[in-house]
Write an enzyme that holds these catalytic residues in place. Structure first.
Site, PDB file in Angstrom:
ATOM      1  CE  LYS A   1      -0.313  -0.176   5.069  1.00  0.00           C
ATOM      2  NZ  LYS A   1      -1.119  -0.653   6.198  1.00  0.00           N
TER       3      LYS A   1
ATOM      4  CE1 TYR B   1      10.468  32.041   2.877  1.00  0.00           C
ATOM      5  CE2 TYR B   1      11.013  29.694   2.733  1.00  0.00           C
ATOM      6  CZ  TYR B   1      10.540  30.871   2.154  1.00  0.00           C
ATOM      7  OH  TYR B   1      10.138  30.875   0.846  1.00  0.00           O
TER       8      TYR B   1
HETATM    9  C1  LIG Z   1      -0.402  -1.618   6.891  1.00  0.00           C
HETATM   10  C2  LIG Z   1      -0.978  -2.875   7.397  1.00  0.00           C
HETATM   11  C3  LIG Z   1      -0.160  -3.994   7.621  1.00  0.00           C
HETATM   12  C4  LIG Z   1       1.343  -3.947   7.504  1.00  0.00           C
HETATM   13  O1  LIG Z   1       1.890  -3.379   8.677  1.00  0.00           O
HETATM   14  P1  LIG Z   1       3.454  -3.297   8.931  1.00  0.00           P
HETATM   15  O2  LIG Z   1       3.582  -2.855  10.330  1.00  0.00           O
HETATM   16  O3  LIG Z   1       3.985  -2.280   7.973  1.00  0.00           O
HETATM   17  O4  LIG Z   1       4.033  -4.639   8.665  1.00  0.00           O
HETATM   18  C5  LIG Z   1      -0.781  -5.175   7.998  1.00  0.00           C
HETATM   19  N1  LIG Z   1      -2.122  -5.240   8.176  1.00  0.00           N
HETATM   20  C6  LIG Z   1      -2.923  -4.178   7.995  1.00  0.00           C
HETATM   21  C7  LIG Z   1      -4.379  -4.321   8.223  1.00  0.00           C
HETATM   22  C8  LIG Z   1      -2.381  -2.959   7.622  1.00  0.00           C
HETATM   23  O5  LIG Z   1      -3.174  -1.904   7.466  1.00  0.00           O
END
Ligand SMILES: *Cc1c(COP(=O)(O)O)cnc(C)c1O
Length: 380
Positions: free
Chosen positions: A36, A272
């Site tokens: 993702k 800035y």
């Molecule tokens: C993002 C996510 C993961 C992965 O989590 P990590 O800590 O990056 O391994 C797993 N399960 C769900 C439901 C998530 O949203």
């Protein structure tokens, strides 16, 4: 790469090695690589290809659009789980692109079944149980869950049962054990064991939390660790920290070019708000990356980068497009030379966890905050 303002180099070999390490620790359980948010800033298409070439069979994204984009880029022959979308809003896209939804409410099973019926195709789904995180997932009582899963239309089949831990890196409370128990209570009343049972993301997996709670699983969902990170645990003072069982290394290096180098006299303001003022004659460098590229604004006067293999403190405010650094210790550097924001140079090493600590955020945010203007370069 068209420009050389700022770029990341992502190591295919590191992604492979991290995925293999996870697979070895998972035993026979499936490792679902979470890609993702453009694979936490690394580039979802290339990470997906790499995982698929390693024999990975599952990927996970948050939305149907992310999954559809992977299919359009030619990612086939692997399953794609959509973890944070809804079949009501995005079911059509999911069905069209062969994506597998996580269903969060029992009523949505019928929506997905209706989609299957209209396509005359049996559609799979994974059901998420809110075991105590208080976010996505059904909170229905277990008999009701069992009824909803077993009864109803043949067009939708529950292939997986899952939950997500809220405090997996926290060993001070008992939330994880309570969540595992709540999940087991639902699992126990199902008429048939689902093919995929999955609870753990990186933290829980690396510290073996489900196993310790006596919960078996046939899949784990890993993001952070695929990219080379495991968060440290929080334990009570004087209690030993549990061992991290998963050895991984960061896959991403972030660099940027020096646009200009100049000498300032003592007492000169920088950037800035004149947030920094030189206390001596100083050699400074203007680096071609700023908060629009993902350098946290909070690093102003606080963070540092690596220049010429030496630490180079950030001077004054981080701007949208540039960041000013102290080049006193790297007098040999000039315009066009690269500095390192994340990675190793000489004896200095900085990763997203270190940068996050200084910026008052988390490593996840640093990685997925690396902006689209930063080129992604794949190396072996
Ligand atoms: C993002 C996510 C993961 C992965 O989590 P990590 O800590 O990056 O391994 C797993 N399960 C769900 C439901 C998530 O949203």
């Amino acid at each position: 790469m068209r420009g050389r303002r700022s770029w990341v180099e992502v190591s295919r070999g590191r992604i492979q090695a991290n995925f293999r390490a996870a697979r070895a620790l998972a035993g026979g359980a499936e490792v679902c690589a979470v890609v993702k948010a453009d694979a936490y800033g690394h580039g979802a298409v290339e990470v997906s290809r790499t995982v698929a070439a390693e024999g990975g069979r599952w990927l996970a994204v948050s939305g149907a659009e992310e999954g559809a984009a992977l299919r359009e880029a030619g990612i086939e022959g692997v399953r794609i789980l959509v973890m944070a979308d809804s079949v009501v809003a995005s079911g059509r896209t999911m069905a069209e692109f062969g994506l597998t939804p996580v269903i969060h409410e029992l009523g949505e099973i019928a929506v997905w079944a209706a989609m299957g019926s209209s396509l005359e195709r049996r559609l799979e789904y994974h059901l998420k149980v809110d075991s105590g995180m208080g976010r996505l997932g059904t909170r229905a009582a277990s008999p009701e869950v069992a009824r909803a899963v077993a009864g109803g239309s043949p067009w939708a089949r529950m292939e997986g049962l899952m939950t997500h831990f809220a405090s997996a890196a926290d060993y001070m409370g008992s939330q994880t054990e309570a969540q595992a128990a709540a999940f087991e209570a639902v699992r126990a009343v199902l008429r048939a064991e689902p093919e995929f049972v999955h609870l753990e993301a990186t933290s829980a997996f690396a510290y073996g939390r489900s196993a310790r709670a006596g919960v078996g699983q046939t899949m784990v969902r890993l993001g952070h660790s695929i990219y080379g990170y495991v968060s440290p645990v929080r334990v009570r003072p004087n209690e030993p920290a549990p061992e991290n069982l998963l050895q991984v290394r960061p896959a991403l290096t972030w660099k940027a070019s020096l646009l200009a180098v100049k000498e300032l006299e003592a007492g000169a303001p920088v950037g800035y708000g004149a947030m920094f003022r030189t206390d001596r004659p100083m050699r400074i460098g203007i680096v071609a990356t700023g908060y629009a590229d993902g350098i946290p604004h909070r690093l102003g006067n606080r963070g540092r980068v690596i220049a010429g293999g030496e630490w180079a403190p950030i001077l004054g405010a981080v701007s949208m497009d540039v960041t000013t650094i102290d080049l006193t210790r790297a007098p040999e550097l000039g315009p066009g030379d690269a500095v390192t924001i994340l990675g190793k140079e000489g004896g200095c090493f900085q990763d997203a966890q270190q940068l996050a600590r200084v910026a008052g955020t988390i490593s996840y945010r640093i990685l997925c905050g690396i902006g689209p203007r930063v080129s992604r370069v794949w190396v072996d």
